[in-house]
Write an enzyme that holds these catalytic residues in place. Structure first.
Site, PDB file in Angstrom:
ATOM      1  CG  HIS A 174       6.808   5.390  28.147  1.00  0.00           C
ATOM      2  ND1 HIS A 174       8.717   4.788  28.696  1.00  0.00           N
ATOM      3  CD2 HIS A 174       7.757   6.310  27.657  1.00  0.00           C
ATOM      4  CE1 HIS A 174       9.097   6.043  28.211  1.00  0.00           C
ATOM      5  NE2 HIS A 174       9.166   6.356  27.103  1.00  0.00           N
ATOM      6  CD  GLU A 206      13.077   7.174  25.423  1.00  0.00           C
ATOM      7  OE1 GLU A 206      11.416   7.000  25.873  1.00  0.00           O
ATOM      8  OE2 GLU A 206      14.028   7.352  27.013  1.00  0.00           O
ATOM      9  CG  HIS A 222       8.715   8.775  22.994  1.00  0.00           C
ATOM     10  ND1 HIS A 222       8.824  10.388  23.525  1.00  0.00           N
ATOM     11  CD2 HIS A 222       9.068   8.250  24.116  1.00  0.00           C
ATOM     12  CE1 HIS A 222       9.254  10.539  24.718  1.00  0.00           C
ATOM     13  NE2 HIS A 222       9.218   8.995  24.585  1.00  0.00           N
TER      14      HIS A 222
END
Lengths: 134, 134
Positions: free
Chosen positions: A7, A130, A79
């Site tokens: 994502h 991430e 992010h």
């Protein structure tokens, strides 16, 4: 090592308004907001054919995105999350390579219930990354 | 309206160093750099299983990413690009909805040889959005 883009996270000051924008103006498939107090955010998922966007609004006193929104009051791209097969192996390799893992350095359980870690943006061209064990 | 995530663009001050980082440290599939003088960037494509990342380094005097790198010397996530079926129809709908299209408001031929336009980040929670007719 990195696999699918899981994502992109976009921090927003008003998740209801942002949801209307993505659903109405951009014509996307938008979920109902979900409060995740243990992660300090309210999240909305936007489903695209090949990945998803997550809208994040701060929740509670110690939200991890509060400082970002102080600096960027309109919001912004916060992010990107890549999937990895083995988060422990990924962490060990990254540390050996000289990259800094945020926090304790140990993977934590992320917002999807899977182990995640965050890499220091200074080590990755200013981009907060991430990693999630898929 | 918005379809697949076509790419995420990350502005970087040194594309050779950034390529080594994504190839070596993150273990991704990284293309050779390609100079696009008419777009003011040198680009490297990072192929993920479901989408791609584009690393952008400024090229020439009037690079569209020069000011972003002045503000963010380490680099950063610059924009996201969503695919649309009909860029003219998308533009008309967005303008009717009150969203601002950057530049002349007319689609231009983007770095992939396809019609693109950019939306004003102030209208989309601080995120710069590119639309590309797929």
């Amino acid at each position: 090592m990195i696999g699918r883009l899981n994502h992109i996270a976009i921090a927003v000051p008003d998740i209801a308004a942002a949801s209307r924008l993505y659903q109405g103006t951009l014509g996307a498939e938008v979920s109902a907001p979900e409060k995740l107090p243990e992660h300090g955010v309210t999240v909305v998922f936007i489903t695209l054919p090949n990945t998803k966007i997550e809208l994040l609004e701060p929740l509670g006193e110690a939200s991890p995105i509060a400082r970002f929104l102080d600096k960027n009051p309109d919001g912004g791209i916060h992010h990107v999350c890549y999937e990895v097969e083995d988060i422990g192996a990924a962490r060990d390799w990254l540390v050996t390579s000289g990259a800094r893992v945020l926090g304790s350095g140990e993977p934590k359980i992320g917002a999807h219930g899977k182990p995640v870690l965050f890499l220091h943006p200074k080590d990755f061209n200013g981009a907060l990354i991430e990693l999630e064990q898929a």
